[in-house]
Design a protein around this motif. Structure first.
Motif, PDB file in Angstrom:
ATOM      1  N   TRP A 331       0.835  -1.199   0.000  1.00 31.64           N
ATOM      2  CA  TRP A 331       0.000   0.000   0.000  1.00 31.64           C
ATOM      3  C   TRP A 331       0.875   1.256   0.000  1.00 31.64           C
ATOM      4  CZ3 TRP A 331      -4.537  -0.461  -1.761  1.00 31.64           C
ATOM      5  CH2 TRP A 331      -5.346  -1.560  -1.461  1.00 31.64           C
ATOM      6  N   ASN A 357      -6.745  -8.156  -5.985  1.00 30.23           N
ATOM      7  CA  ASN A 357      -6.168  -9.262  -5.234  1.00 30.23           C
ATOM      8  C   ASN A 357      -5.776 -10.348  -6.223  1.00 30.23           C
ATOM      9  OD1 ASN A 357      -6.171  -8.486  -2.535  1.00 30.23           O
ATOM     10  ND2 ASN A 357      -8.316  -9.039  -2.247  1.00 30.23           N
ATOM     11  N   VAL A 363      -2.366  -8.101  -2.645  1.00 26.86           N
ATOM     12  CA  VAL A 363      -2.665  -6.913  -3.436  1.00 26.86           C
ATOM     13  C   VAL A 363      -1.642  -6.757  -4.554  1.00 26.86           C
ATOM     14  CG1 VAL A 363      -2.898  -4.406  -3.396  1.00 26.86           C
ATOM     15  CG2 VAL A 363      -3.737  -5.771  -1.480  1.00 26.86           C
ATOM     16  N   LYS A 452      -5.871   1.794   1.527  1.00 23.89           N
ATOM     17  CA  LYS A 452      -5.884   0.614   2.394  1.00 23.89           C
ATOM     18  C   LYS A 452      -7.141   0.598   3.254  1.00 23.89           C
ATOM     19  CE  LYS A 452      -3.460  -1.660   6.183  1.00 23.89           C
ATOM     20  NZ  LYS A 452      -2.372  -1.582   7.175  1.00 23.89           N
ATOM     21  N   TRP A 455     -10.224  -0.555   1.309  1.00 18.06           N
ATOM     22  CA  TRP A 455     -10.158  -1.899   0.717  1.00 18.06           C
ATOM     23  C   TRP A 455     -10.868  -2.909   1.610  1.00 18.06           C
ATOM     24  CZ3 TRP A 455      -8.930  -3.107  -4.063  1.00 18.06           C
ATOM     25  CH2 TRP A 455      -8.572  -4.417  -4.403  1.00 18.06           C
ATOM     26  N   SER A 456     -11.771  -3.688   1.035  1.00 19.58           N
ATOM     27  CA  SER A 456     -12.530  -4.677   1.809  1.00 19.58           C
ATOM     28  C   SER A 456     -13.197  -5.630   0.832  1.00 19.58           C
ATOM     29  CB  SER A 456     -13.592  -3.977   2.657  1.00 19.58           C
ATOM     30  OG  SER A 456     -14.776  -3.723   1.908  1.00 19.58           O
ATOM     31  N   VAL A 459     -15.182  -4.272  -2.045  1.00 20.09           N
ATOM     32  CA  VAL A 459     -14.530  -3.641  -3.185  1.00 20.09           C
ATOM     33  C   VAL A 459     -14.036  -4.716  -4.142  1.00 20.09           C
ATOM     34  CG1 VAL A 459     -12.674  -2.119  -3.941  1.00 20.09           C
ATOM     35  CG2 VAL A 459     -13.801  -1.708  -1.747  1.00 20.09           C
ATOM     36  N   TYR A 462      -9.885  -1.384  -7.608  1.00 24.81           N
ATOM     37  CA  TYR A 462      -9.702   0.042  -7.825  1.00 24.81           C
ATOM     38  C   TYR A 462      -9.316   0.230  -9.288  1.00 24.81           C
ATOM     39  CZ  TYR A 462      -9.425   0.834  -2.724  1.00 24.81           C
ATOM     40  OH  TYR A 462      -9.694   0.922  -1.381  1.00 24.81           O
ATOM     41  N   ALA A 495     -13.661   3.232  -7.185  1.00 22.98           N
ATOM     42  CA  ALA A 495     -13.609   2.119  -6.235  1.00 22.98           C
ATOM     43  C   ALA A 495     -14.815   1.239  -6.539  1.00 22.98           C
ATOM     44  CB  ALA A 495     -13.637   2.623  -4.796  1.00 22.98           C
TER      45      ALA A 495
END
Length: 591
Positions: A331, A357, A363, A452, A455-456, A459, A462, A495
């Motif tokens: 990140w 991912n 990432v 960061k 991000w989950s 999502v 990006y 996003a």
């Protein structure tokens, strides 16, 4: 873990293949509402028959394509299986007068059933979000008739070309739809001058009918040795909502946005009058249509766009992947990478990026940068500082990179490889922000921490559209409705998330609104968003879509369309209307 460049190219190409969702607002009790079929104000069969005659038999009664999967006389097993395959195909959607690209936002009243017959208690019909009738328009006269009919009977009017629309603006409940998809005339010239405009300079140009799509226009232009500033999706319509909303382009950092190429529009106004608009004639319409948004100020029947000599395209696909488990390092590196984007765009490069991912759930970052003309050697030199950074003590044990190079002899060959026709698989949610140099460079640590934090599992990726820079900024002094923030934008950043089933919708939308959009705006509070790729129900959408141009747009909308003949969600003037859960469309109580 390194991914193949071909796989990354397909991931990157998904930037142009997104859809969105729709949420209906509660209607007011105002009596000033658009007429519905159940009401006495609705035209009788004789009126519709007259409209059909006036339009030379172009009027179609809506038949939901999915009806072949539902119990009843229309059920057809083979047709149902075909519909299941076709309903996610963007090419088929664009050539269907009724269907839109992922109809989840309109209640999806007649969805695919995986090729099997729906349960006996299921229903299918032209309910929320679908028009009652469609005019298959092939001439301006037919559009004039449709607009006047909708105005006379106070019926909601919607415009559809391809149905490739992220915010549900190509359809509408209890409406008459004008389908412009079959207006595909195309004329090239080396010396176009706008009508009644002696002061204008002649340009190499192409006049494009309302139904033309980029896959066809890019091909046609190549046949004339020309290049057009296109969108990045082959099935998107050239001059509808894409163009009128601004139209970012994969070659924008050389030539500007698609809307910067417009020399002239022909359109039918909300009063049902056919006019020409350019810098000399109906210049107020010309101003509004260049960035003010589609389906708002008129129904565009054709537009004339600048063309350029075709050039070689050189592309560098670069990938950065983790070799350790320390995601904080990655990140942090991404904050550095984004701080380099202004330098990269100022050097003449442009492209798309993708944070994702990988197969190991680590990432990764991939980007496909191009130059129009130029060389692979020079492109590599421009990108070399990114590679050098991975060799520093901070990153050398955590990140590896790779680069693959591609040379295309012309724009068409690049377009066909990098932007293949796609399918839609989900209802995407698109909080976005226009990121300028300040947002990207002032505090890279804050930028990376924000990425960061957002991000989950909500999502998907990006998506970076690195298509701003000097090419877009060169038109900063041209007076048009486009959000002025575009002129200093480097990266249009999304996003992206989405939902597949209704139960997923609210959690995804809540996260997009409260976390993603909120934090993106903190990154660049003084810019805005791209009105064609934004979160449905976005806060303060007027200023975020158009900046300081909104008051002028609002006044012009009320001047040329006081009756609200043309309405679409989060379009100029739409705050004067409220949509109800039953598909009603009524004047807001304050309007």
């Amino acid at each position: 873990m390194k991914r193949s460049s071909v796989h990354i190219m397909h991931l990157l190409s998904s930037l142009a293949y997104l859809t969105s969702t729709r949420i209906f607002a509660e209607a007011t009790t105002s009596t000033d509402c658009k007429c519905q079929p159940s009401q006495s104000c609705w035209p009788d069969s004789h009126a519709w028959s007259r409209l059909n005659i006036t339009t030379n038999g172009a009027l179609l009664k809506t038949i939901p394509p999915g009806i072949v999967c539902y119990p009843g006389p229309a059920y057809d097993k083979i047709a149902c299986e075909q519909f299941n395959e076709l309903s996610s195909n963007e090419g088929w959607i664009s050539s269907n007068p009724y269907y839109v690209m992922n109809p989840g936002w309109n209640g999806n009243p007649c969805p695919p059933t995986n090729g099997t017959e729906a349960t006996p208690d299921s229903t299918c019909g032209p309910l929320l979000g679908e028009p009652v009738y469609v005019i298959n328009a092939t001439s301006a006269n037919q559009i004039e008739a449709g607009v006047k009919f909708a105005k006379q009977y106070n019926i909601r009017l919607v415009i559809k070309n391809t149905g490739h629309e992220f915010l549900g603006r190509s359809s509408g409940a209890h409406s008459l739809s004008i389908w412009t998809h079959n207006m595909r005339e195309t004329t090239f010239t080396d010396n176009f001058k706008p009508h009644n405009c002696p002061k204008a300079i002649a340009h190499s140009a192409v006049t494009v009918g309302a139904g033309m799509q980029w896959k066809d226009l890019v091909t046609a232009a190549h046949g004339h040795g020309k290049l057009v500033v296109s969108g990045g999706n082959p099935t998107v319509g050239c001059i509808g909502g894409y163009l009128q909303g601004g139209g970012h382009s994969p070659i924008g950092n050389k030539y500007g946005m698609a809307v910067d190429q417009v020399l002239e529009f022909n359109l039918v106004t909300p009063a049902g009058k056919y006019i020409t608009a350019n810098e000399c004639e109906n210049s107020d319409y010309f101003w509004a249509l260049r960035g003010g948004g589609g389906s708002t100020f008129g129904v565009v029947t054709s537009a004339t766009l600048r063309t350029y000599p075709t050039e070689e395209i050189n592309m560098v696909v670069q990938m950065f992947n983790m070799t350790s488990n320390d995601t904080d390092v990655m990140w942090d590196f991404l904050g550095y990478v984004h701080s380099e984007l202004p330098r990269i765009t100022n050097a003449g490069m442009m492209g798309y990026s993708f944070i994702y991912n990988d197969e190991s759930q680590k990432v990764g970052w991939a980007a496909a940068f191009i130059t129009v003309g130029g060389s692979i050697e020079n492109a590599t030199k421009i990108l070399q500082p990114l590679y050098d950074e991975t060799a520093t003590s901070k990153y050398k044990d955590h990140i590896i990179y790779s680069q693959d190079n591609y040379t295309f002899p012309n724009y068409l060959s690049y377009f066909l490889v990098f932007f293949p026709e796609a399918t839609t698989t989900t209802n995407a949610v698109l909080p976005s922000r226009l990121l300028d140099e300040q947002a990207l460079t002032v505090d890279p640590a804050y930028f990376s921490a924000t990425l960061k934090k957002m991000w989950s599992p909500f999502v998907g990726a990006y998506l970076g559209h690195i298509i701003g820079g000097p090419g877009v900024a060169q038109y900063k002094d041209v007076d048009m409705a486009l959000n002025p923030a575009w002129r200093r934008t480097v990266d249009h950043f999304i996003a992206a998330s989405g939902w597949d089933t209704p139960v997923q919708r609210e959690p995804v939308l809540n996260y997009a609104h409260n976390i993603l959009e909120y934090n993106l705006r903190k990154l660049a509070p003084e810019t805005g968003q791209y009105l064609n790729e934004a979160l449905y129900g976005s806060d303060n959408w007027q200023a975020n879509n158009w900046g300081t141009n909104y008051p002028r747009l609002f006044a012009f909308k009320n001047k040329v369309d006081p009756d609200g003949v043309l309405y679409c969600f989060n379009c100029v003037g739409s705050e004067q209307w409220v949509e109800g859960e039953n598909g009603s469309l009524c004047r807001a109580s304050w309007a």
